[in-house]
Motif scaffolding. Structure first.
Motif, short mmCIF file in Angstrom:
data_model
loop_
_atom_site.label_atom_id
_atom_site.label_comp_id
_atom_site.label_asym_id
_atom_site.label_seq_id
_atom_site.Cartn_x
_atom_site.Cartn_y
_atom_site.Cartn_z
N MET A 263 -4.37 -8.87 -2.93
CA MET A 263 -3.94 -7.76 -2.08
C MET A 263 -2.44 -7.48 -2.21
O MET A 263 -1.98 -6.40 -1.87
CB MET A 263 -4.28 -8.07 -0.61
N ARG A 264 -1.69 -8.46 -2.69
CA ARG A 264 -0.26 -8.25 -2.85
C ARG A 264 0.03 -7.25 -3.97
O ARG A 264 1.07 -6.59 -3.98
CB ARG A 264 0.46 -9.57 -3.13
N ASP A 265 -0.88 -7.14 -4.92
CA ASP A 265 -0.71 -6.19 -6.03
C ASP A 265 -1.47 -4.91 -5.69
O ASP A 265 -2.51 -4.61 -6.25
CB ASP A 265 -1.25 -6.80 -7.33
N ASN A 266 -0.94 -4.17 -4.73
CA ASN A 266 -1.72 -3.08 -4.16
C ASN A 266 -1.20 -1.69 -4.50
O ASN A 266 -1.54 -0.72 -3.84
CB ASN A 266 -1.82 -3.25 -2.64
N PHE B 203 -6.21 -5.49 7.37
CA PHE B 203 -6.26 -4.66 6.16
C PHE B 203 -7.35 -3.61 6.30
O PHE B 203 -8.49 -3.91 6.61
CB PHE B 203 -6.52 -5.53 4.93
N GLY C 62 -1.11 4.09 1.71
CA GLY C 62 -2.09 3.08 1.33
C GLY C 62 -2.80 2.54 2.54
O GLY C 62 -3.18 3.29 3.42
N ALA D 67 -0.54 -4.16 4.07
CA ALA D 67 -0.52 -4.00 2.62
C ALA D 67 0.89 -3.72 2.10
O ALA D 67 1.33 -4.31 1.12
CB ALA D 67 -1.47 -2.89 2.19
N SER E 277 3.26 -6.56 -0.11
CA SER E 277 3.63 -6.15 -1.47
C SER E 277 5.06 -6.56 -1.78
O SER E 277 5.46 -6.60 -2.94
CB SER E 277 3.46 -4.64 -1.65
#
Length: 212
Positions: free
Chosen positions: A23-26, A92, A110, A115, A119
């Protein structure tokens, strides 16, 4: 598969420790876009004042000292959140805006607060109040706690004073409002507060030019 505390295999389709990292690479282009998400949330909460705050500290790099951002905060005077809404805000894909007929917002970049926050950082703390800052409720999301299995649930919001650092830095703590603080920051592309603020102002100016 990992073992649970009871010695049973973890049967989750996606273990929380892996899911939170994914989820960090969103998809947020950079820190300015993530900050813009928070500002969009503030405007949706009817804020007419939003302040971006950066805390810097000295670090030694290649035998010289330089100041780098180590915390970022967004303060607003919006309507604030009660305990239930505050917990939804850290889920989320959740949030009160998803239930409204108009889901476009001004930015709606987003999935919102959690989120955009993870990030850029591994911990986000949120204080929100509806009857003066003395009534502020606090909860948080900590990536490391989720990864190591310390918790999988959002802590129930509780009364907790806003740290003096932000009280002193904030210019407008209204009767209602919200303060979002990023710490344990590890994904910034700009390390100086002045650079982050300049780039955020440019992006936000473009996004909201029709609303100013």
């Amino acid at each position: 598969m990992g073992m649970t505390d009871k010695g049973m295999l973890d049967q989750s389709y996606v273990p929380a420790s892996l899911a939170i990292e994914a989820m960090r690479d969103n998809g947020y282009k950079n820190t300015a876009y993530a900050v813009a998400e928070l500002i969009d949330n503030s405007i949706q909460a009817e804020a007419d004042y939003v302040q971006l705050l950066c805390a810097e500290r000295e670090e030694e790099l290649v035998s010289r000292k330089t100041k780098r951002i180590h915390m970022i905060a967004v303060l607003d005077n919006g309507v604030g959140m009660d305990s239930e809404v505050l917990m939804k805000a850290l889920q989320f894909g959740n949030g009160t805006r998803l239930e409204r007929s108009n889901r476009t917002g001004i930015g709606r970049f987003g999935m919102g607060l959690p989120a955009s926050s993870i990030s850029q950082c591994k911990r986000v703390d949120v204080w929100s109040w509806q009857n003066g800052i003395e009534s502020a409720l606090h909860t948080y999301l900590d990536v490391n706690e989720i990864k190591n299995g310390t918790t999988t649930n959002i802590p129930v919001p509780s009364r907790q004073p806003i740290p003096d650092l932000w009280i002193q830095a904030g210019r407008n703590f209204g009767k209602t409002g919200t303060l979002v603080v990023w710490s344990n920051i590890d994904r910034l592309i700009w390390y100086k507060a002045s650079t982050l603020i300049e780039n955020s102002e440019l992006l936000i100016g473009r996004i909201y030019r029709k609303f100013l």
